[in-house]
Design a protein around this motif. Structure first.
Motif, short mmCIF file in Angstrom:
data_model
loop_
_atom_site.label_atom_id
_atom_site.label_comp_id
_atom_site.label_asym_id
_atom_site.label_seq_id
_atom_site.Cartn_x
_atom_site.Cartn_y
_atom_site.Cartn_z
N VAL A 30 -45.00 8.25 -2.43
CA VAL A 30 -45.37 7.48 -1.24
C VAL A 30 -46.73 6.83 -1.42
O VAL A 30 -46.93 5.65 -1.11
CB VAL A 30 -45.36 8.38 0.01
N ALA A 34 -47.46 2.77 -1.71
CA ALA A 34 -48.39 2.14 -0.76
C ALA A 34 -49.54 1.46 -1.48
O ALA A 34 -49.97 0.36 -1.10
CB ALA A 34 -48.92 3.19 0.22
N ALA A 76 -44.82 5.82 4.37
CA ALA A 76 -46.25 5.57 4.16
C ALA A 76 -46.90 5.10 5.45
O ALA A 76 -46.39 4.19 6.10
CB ALA A 76 -46.44 4.53 3.06
#
Length: 348
Positions: A30, A34, A76
């Motif tokens: 994640v 991001a 995220a």
């Protein structure tokens, strides 16, 4: 005093930026996804699904699926996907709080307006030489070339990746500079492209994508006879002596055991060939929506036909066109002179 007063203020809220982990154990998919989206913002490149997939492949060596990437993005904080119901990679990632230095994404129109002649010439020279690695996925073809261009073109080293990506896309447009083309779905220098090969073959009357040991249609008489003979055999009201344009080449291959190459007749696509006046007035190309043909035959402007239609070739004659005399078989020496599909063709 002033310092004491400031000390009484509450601490500022945490920055929305994606923070780097303090140790490797804190690295998660994640967080990586991001960070990739944020880096594309900084590089002025719109974070489309395929671009994120390619960037992650460079970063961690793993080709994540569209489902995996979308799932990570939805987990995220501060990142969302638009449209949320986009299928596969038909979406972009959006940051709720873009980086302070971000001023927008760069488009091809921006590049056309900003790129001066010296920069354009330098970029064109680099791209025309080729040498970039082969993209593992056709969807990544532009990203691979843009990344390579950033490394090999000194005058463009200071440009953002988004700007280089727009340069590559402009160079590959059919109405653009003719610097890049396609072969087998991937980007290649234009001189090595299928489009260039077809263009040269159309001028010289040579077949395209026909093996040296394969037969192909040589003359207008042969083309007219084969088409009329096949269409006269069609029965039933829905057929009406007609064939879809997309099936014409396969029909020649299966029925007459020969290839039909439009470049032999001076055209670069089949639709233009079938609307050439030399094919004869008995052959009419029409656009069909469902089972209802359009009222006007398509002889002039094929670009104005609305989408959702299928091109159909009809034969209005009652008898087959006059027979043709098959051409003599090519000599071994003549076959050896035919250019290879892989060899680049230089335009003079």
């Amino acid at each position: 005093d002033c310092e004491d007063w400031r000390a009484l203020l509450p601490p500022p809220p945490p920055a929305p930026a994606v923070l780097l982990p303090k140790k490797m154990a804190d690295v998660t998919p994640v967080l990586i996804v991001a960070w990739a989206v944020r880096s594309l913002y900084v590089d002025e490149a719109l974070p489309r699904g395929p671009l994120i997939q390619w960037l992650l492949l460079q970063l961690v060596g793993i080709k994540f699926s569209h489902y995996q990437i979308k799932t990570y993005l939805e987990s995220a904080p501060g990142v969302r996907v638009e449209p949320h119901n986009g299928k596969k990679f038909n979406w972009v990632a959006v940051l709720d709080h873009p980086p302070p230095e971000w001023k927008g994404f760069v488009s091809e129109d921006d590049i056309r307006a900003e790129l001066d002649e010296d920069l354009l010439d330098e970029a064109s020279m680099c791209l025309a030489r080729g040498g970039w690695p082969k993209a593992e996925d056709v969807a990544h073809k532009y990203y691979v070339v843009a990344s390579w261009l950033q490394d090999v073109c000194p005058i463009l080293k200071g440009w953002s990746y988004g700007r280089l990506l727009s340069i590559v896309k402009c160079s590959a447009q059919t109405n653009g500079s003719g610097v890049l083309g396609h072969r087998n779905g991937l980007l290649v220098p234009y001189a090595s492209s299928e489009d260039c090969e077809r263009r040269v073959n159309a001028v010289t009357g040579r077949p395209t994508a026909v093996a040296a040991d394969e037969q192909y249609v040589h003359t207008w008489d042969e083309l007219r006879h084969c088409l009329s003979e096949h269409l006269l055999k069609q029965t039933g009201p829905s057929m009406f002596r007609a064939i879809e344009v997309s099936k014409v080449k396969s029909m020649f291959r299966s029925t007459f055991h020969r290839e039909l190459s439009e470049t032999v007749f001076g055209h670069q696509n089949l639709t233009k060939l079938l609307t050439d006046d030399r094919i004869g007035p008995e052959f009419v190309l029409e656009a069909v929506a469902g089972q209802k043909p359009s009222s006007k035959p398509l002889r002039k402007d094929l670009n104005k036909e609305p989408s959702g239609h299928t091109y159909v070739l009809k034969y209005t004659g009652s008898v087959a066109a006059k027979p043709y005399t098959p051409p003599p078989a090519a000599s071994p020496a003549a076959l050896e002179e035919r250019p290879s599909e892989e060899s680049p063709i230089q335009l003079q």
